[in-house]
Design a protein around this motif. Sequence first.
Motif, PDB file in Angstrom:
ATOM      1  N   GLN A  61      25.728  13.152  25.252  1.00  0.00           N
ATOM      2  CA  GLN A  61      26.994  12.009  24.668  1.00  0.00           C
ATOM      3  C   GLN A  61      26.276  11.189  24.128  1.00  0.00           C
ATOM      4  O   GLN A  61      27.232  10.089  23.503  1.00  0.00           O
ATOM      5  N   TYR A  62      25.115  10.941  24.363  1.00  0.00           N
ATOM      6  CA  TYR A  62      24.817  10.540  22.955  1.00  0.00           C
ATOM      7  C   TYR A  62      24.562  10.505  21.203  1.00  0.00           C
ATOM      8  O   TYR A  62      24.623   9.749  20.970  1.00  0.00           O
ATOM      9  N   ILE A  63      24.549  12.003  21.038  1.00  0.00           N
ATOM     10  CA  ILE A  63      24.821  12.715  19.909  1.00  0.00           C
ATOM     11  C   ILE A  63      26.723  12.540  19.930  1.00  0.00           C
ATOM     12  O   ILE A  63      26.437  12.106  18.442  1.00  0.00           O
ATOM     13  N   ARG A  64      27.378  12.570  20.904  1.00  0.00           N
ATOM     14  CA  ARG A  64      28.580  12.253  20.783  1.00  0.00           C
ATOM     15  C   ARG A  64      29.027  10.645  20.159  1.00  0.00           C
ATOM     16  O   ARG A  64      30.039  10.455  19.317  1.00  0.00           O
ATOM     17  N   GLN A  65      29.100  10.082  20.835  1.00  0.00           N
ATOM     18  CA  GLN A  65      28.491   8.192  20.751  1.00  0.00           C
ATOM     19  C   GLN A  65      28.137   8.348  19.628  1.00  0.00           C
ATOM     20  O   GLN A  65      28.373   6.951  18.459  1.00  0.00           O
ATOM     21  N   SER A  66      26.787   8.001  19.341  1.00  0.00           N
ATOM     22  CA  SER A  66      26.354   8.544  17.839  1.00  0.00           C
ATOM     23  C   SER A  66      26.897   8.883  16.786  1.00  0.00           C
ATOM     24  O   SER A  66      27.351   8.330  15.922  1.00  0.00           O
ATOM     25  N   ARG A  67      27.974   9.893  17.048  1.00  0.00           N
ATOM     26  CA  ARG A  67      28.613  10.967  15.842  1.00  0.00           C
ATOM     27  C   ARG A  67      30.251   9.372  15.668  1.00  0.00           C
ATOM     28  O   ARG A  67      30.502   9.359  15.238  1.00  0.00           O
ATOM     29  N   ASP A  68      30.226   9.055  16.870  1.00  0.00           N
ATOM     30  CA  ASP A  68      31.709   8.092  16.465  1.00  0.00           C
ATOM     31  C   ASP A  68      31.110   7.021  16.719  1.00  0.00           C
ATOM     32  O   ASP A  68      31.988   6.406  15.117  1.00  0.00           O
ATOM     33  N   VAL A  69      29.625   6.274  16.234  1.00  0.00           N
ATOM     34  CA  VAL A  69      29.898   4.907  15.596  1.00  0.00           C
ATOM     35  C   VAL A  69      29.276   5.621  14.212  1.00  0.00           C
ATOM     36  O   VAL A  69      29.703   4.986  13.576  1.00  0.00           O
ATOM     37  N   VAL A  70      28.892   7.391  14.172  1.00  0.00           N
ATOM     38  CA  VAL A  70      28.460   7.291  12.015  1.00  0.00           C
ATOM     39  C   VAL A  70      30.088   7.223  11.740  1.00  0.00           C
ATOM     40  O   VAL A  70      30.122   6.892  10.110  1.00  0.00           O
ATOM     41  N   SER A  71      30.706   7.585  12.286  1.00  0.00           N
ATOM     42  CA  SER A  71      32.223   7.496  11.683  1.00  0.00           C
ATOM     43  C   SER A  71      32.943   6.414  11.364  1.00  0.00           C
ATOM     44  O   SER A  71      33.472   6.227  10.759  1.00  0.00           O
ATOM     45  N   LYS A  72      32.969   6.285  12.114  1.00  0.00           N
ATOM     46  CA  LYS A  72      33.626   3.958  12.391  1.00  0.00           C
ATOM     47  C   LYS A  72      32.563   3.623  10.964  1.00  0.00           C
ATOM     48  O   LYS A  72      33.320   2.602  10.975  1.00  0.00           O
ATOM     49  N   LEU A  73      31.472   3.965  11.591  1.00  0.00           N
ATOM     50  CA  LEU A  73      30.583   2.927  10.226  1.00  0.00           C
ATOM     51  C   LEU A  73      31.064   3.561   8.812  1.00  0.00           C
ATOM     52  O   LEU A  73      31.720   2.622   7.889  1.00  0.00           O
ATOM     53  N   HIS A  74      31.238   4.689   8.920  1.00  0.00           N
ATOM     54  CA  HIS A  74      31.969   5.269   7.078  1.00  0.00           C
ATOM     55  C   HIS A  74      33.570   4.850   7.362  1.00  0.00           C
ATOM     56  O   HIS A  74      33.992   4.252   6.002  1.00  0.00           O
ATOM     57  N   ARG A  75      34.154   4.823   8.166  1.00  0.00           N
ATOM     58  CA  ARG A  75      35.279   3.740   8.351  1.00  0.00           C
ATOM     59  C   ARG A  75      36.048   2.575   7.443  1.00  0.00           C
ATOM     60  O   ARG A  75      35.969   2.207   6.826  1.00  0.00           O
ATOM     61  N   ALA A  76      34.255   2.100   8.282  1.00  0.00           N
ATOM     62  CA  ALA A  76      34.023   0.917   8.381  1.00  0.00           C
ATOM     63  C   ALA A  76      33.979   0.486   5.893  1.00  0.00           C
ATOM     64  O   ALA A  76      34.641  -0.256   5.878  1.00  0.00           O
ATOM     65  N   LEU A  77      33.286   1.509   5.760  1.00  0.00           N
ATOM     66  CA  LEU A  77      32.076   1.648   4.800  1.00  0.00           C
ATOM     67  C   LEU A  77      33.965   1.513   3.773  1.00  0.00           C
ATOM     68  O   LEU A  77      33.526   1.283   2.524  1.00  0.00           O
ATOM     69  N   VAL A  78      34.759   2.370   3.767  1.00  0.00           N
ATOM     70  CA  VAL A  78      35.612   2.645   3.242  1.00  0.00           C
ATOM     71  C   VAL A  78      36.492   1.399   3.081  1.00  0.00           C
ATOM     72  O   VAL A  78      36.928   1.397   1.761  1.00  0.00           O
ATOM     73  N   GLU A  79      36.603   0.556   4.205  1.00  0.00           N
ATOM     74  CA  GLU A  79      37.195  -0.315   4.447  1.00  0.00           C
ATOM     75  C   GLU A  79      36.826  -1.472   3.245  1.00  0.00           C
ATOM     76  O   GLU A  79      37.854  -1.479   2.526  1.00  0.00           O
ATOM     77  N   VAL A  80      35.591  -2.075   3.388  1.00  0.00           N
ATOM     78  CA  VAL A  80      35.277  -2.551   2.800  1.00  0.00           C
ATOM     79  C   VAL A  80      34.811  -2.833   1.346  1.00  0.00           C
ATOM     80  O   VAL A  80      35.026  -3.584   0.243  1.00  0.00           O
ATOM     81  N   SER A  81      34.694  -1.042   0.725  1.00  0.00           N
ATOM     82  CA  SER A  81      34.790  -0.651  -0.711  1.00  0.00           C
ATOM     83  C   SER A  81      36.205  -0.872  -1.143  1.00  0.00           C
ATOM     84  O   SER A  81      36.031  -1.040  -2.259  1.00  0.00           O
ATOM     85  N   ASP A  82      37.777  -0.272  -0.401  1.00  0.00           N
ATOM     86  CA  ASP A  82      38.911  -0.427  -1.257  1.00  0.00           C
ATOM     87  C   ASP A  82      39.001  -1.908  -1.663  1.00  0.00           C
ATOM     88  O   ASP A  82      39.178  -2.586  -2.342  1.00  0.00           O
ATOM     89  N   GLU A  83      37.963  -2.596  -0.398  1.00  0.00           N
ATOM     90  CA  GLU A  83      38.910  -4.324  -0.232  1.00  0.00           C
ATOM     91  C   GLU A  83      37.029  -4.811  -1.304  1.00  0.00           C
ATOM     92  O   GLU A  83      38.084  -5.913  -2.106  1.00  0.00           O
ATOM     93  N   ILE A  84      36.784  -4.408  -1.404  1.00  0.00           N
ATOM     94  CA  ILE A  84      35.667  -4.967  -2.542  1.00  0.00           C
ATOM     95  C   ILE A  84      36.709  -4.237  -4.122  1.00  0.00           C
ATOM     96  O   ILE A  84      36.070  -4.756  -5.116  1.00  0.00           O
ATOM     97  N   ARG A  85      36.935  -3.483  -4.311  1.00  0.00           N
ATOM     98  CA  ARG A  85      37.586  -3.209  -5.072  1.00  0.00           C
ATOM     99  C   ARG A  85      39.224  -4.055  -5.668  1.00  0.00           C
ATOM    100  O   ARG A  85      39.049  -4.417  -6.871  1.00  0.00           O
ATOM    101  N   SER A  86      39.481  -4.361  -4.190  1.00  0.00           N
ATOM    102  CA  SER A  86      41.106  -5.436  -4.491  1.00  0.00           C
ATOM    103  C   SER A  86      40.840  -6.789  -5.003  1.00  0.00           C
ATOM    104  O   SER A  86      41.365  -6.821  -6.176  1.00  0.00           O
ATOM    105  N   THR A  87      39.262  -6.895  -4.214  1.00  0.00           N
ATOM    106  CA  THR A  87      39.117  -7.522  -4.938  1.00  0.00           C
ATOM    107  C   THR A  87      37.854  -8.376  -5.950  1.00  0.00           C
ATOM    108  O   THR A  87      38.477  -9.323  -6.657  1.00  0.00           O
ATOM    109  N   THR A  88      37.663  -7.111  -6.607  1.00  0.00           N
ATOM    110  CA  THR A  88      37.465  -7.077  -7.641  1.00  0.00           C
ATOM    111  C   THR A  88      38.333  -7.499  -8.799  1.00  0.00           C
ATOM    112  O   THR A  88      38.589  -7.650  -9.924  1.00  0.00           O
ATOM    113  N   ARG A  89      39.557  -6.918  -8.600  1.00  0.00           N
ATOM    114  CA  ARG A  89      40.761  -6.526  -9.221  1.00  0.00           C
ATOM    115  C   ARG A  89      41.252  -7.965  -9.881  1.00  0.00           C
ATOM    116  O   ARG A  89      41.852  -8.626 -10.353  1.00  0.00           O
TER     117      ARG A  89
END
Length: 469
Positions: A61-89
């Motif tokens: 369960q700890y590993i599955r939750q860790s995977r969920d956390v990593v997945s959410k972090l990756h989605r947040a990273l993608v969203e922040v990166s997209d926002e950085i590109r949009s804000t840069t433009r």
Amino acid sequence: MSELQATVGPRPWREASVKTIKVAQALAEQGDVTCHTARMYDPLPTGRDVLALQSNQRAHQYIRQSRDVVSKLHRALVEVSDEIRSTTRCKEALEKKLDHCRKDIHLNRQTAVIREERPKREKGYDGADSLIESELMQLQDLKAQLELQLYTVKEQLYELHDSRVRILANIQERSQVLKLSASHGFTMGARTDRRIHSAPVGHSRAASAPAVTLTTPTSRAGERTSSRSQQRPQSSAVRPQASHERSVTFSGMDTGSTLPCTDEVSNSLDTAMLSVKESRRQRDQASRLMSDTTALQQAALRSVNDGLTQKVAETVTLKQHLILSEAETRASMHRNQRWLEHQELTQGYTMGPINSKDLTSRERLDRPLIRTYQSHPGTNLPEARELARNSNIMESSMRRTQRSLGMLRLAKNKLEADRADKHAAANVDSDAIRLRRRHGNHRWVQSNPLPRPTPAGLNVQDLSFAPDV
């Protein structure tokens, strides 16, 4: 047990046997109670495997939750990166718009400098000067707003960059958990699960044993469970320990220093989402500001251009009236000049020849007829007096004509100077209009650079062609 009918043996002997039987019955009942109690509270034969399975389940369960956390972090990273590109433009668009605003301010000052080249007569404060000053004030206000918005967007970019750095650090830290548990977690759980399901089950103990739920690791098909029918409270050996962490729910997941979703992860995600939301708000505000700036710049440009065009039209109209008036003045001068020449000729005829030798007999005042007539008393003739009076009248008229001719020449010179000033002012304003129309529209042209090789074959420079229609 009913009492035995003994008639031969002694009574003490019989009571001793009965007492022994009753003690045995009491001990048998007590043994049954003890077995029943033991069935309820004693650990199962598979308790060790159950404890191992529960530990593995907790680790999984700890590993599955860790995977969920990593997945959410990756989605947040993608969203922040997209926002950085949009804000840069957005930042680049703001910089371009700010550059256009600065160019318009420079163009406004160039227009004011060009209009300073007008003749002194045409340098009076007019409506075009008022429009130019209003445009300058408006452009400076827009420039200040764009600079403030650009500073805010840059600060938001710094915040987004910091959020991305924190998320990357959390991803690296959470990924270490998955790397360490990837080669052991599910293998141990599967082995223990097989041991549990293959363990022998007792005949009477299994029938009366309390229910214990065994959960295997979740697979793609779902979860497998094995339970006993009778429920009983768990033993203290297999009862899960209570957590002393203070948990805070975040997106359906508890947070804590020893949980997969740590406080740092939760804070980094919250900060990132707030930064993304604030960045979107700033981008919307910047977009509206740029649209308003473009509209105001174009409106100010058209207003000044229309004002200058109207001033040029008024100047040209006045110049045309001046040309007509100059022509009329010139015609009047010609008429006065011809009349002056006629007056001079008349004056000459009135005064007669300059030399008395050129006088004919009929022009002389002492001609024989007149001299004979004046020999009689009271016969004076007014001829000489009238000639003198006419000469004085002609001289006075000639002076008035000359004075009128001089005033006409002065008026003609003023008209010519005013016409020349109007022509110069119209040219200056026309130059300013052409400059504003050429530089006021921020156009982009495509440049096609072509290499220009040297005789040795080296490309030392490029020859660019940028057609503009």
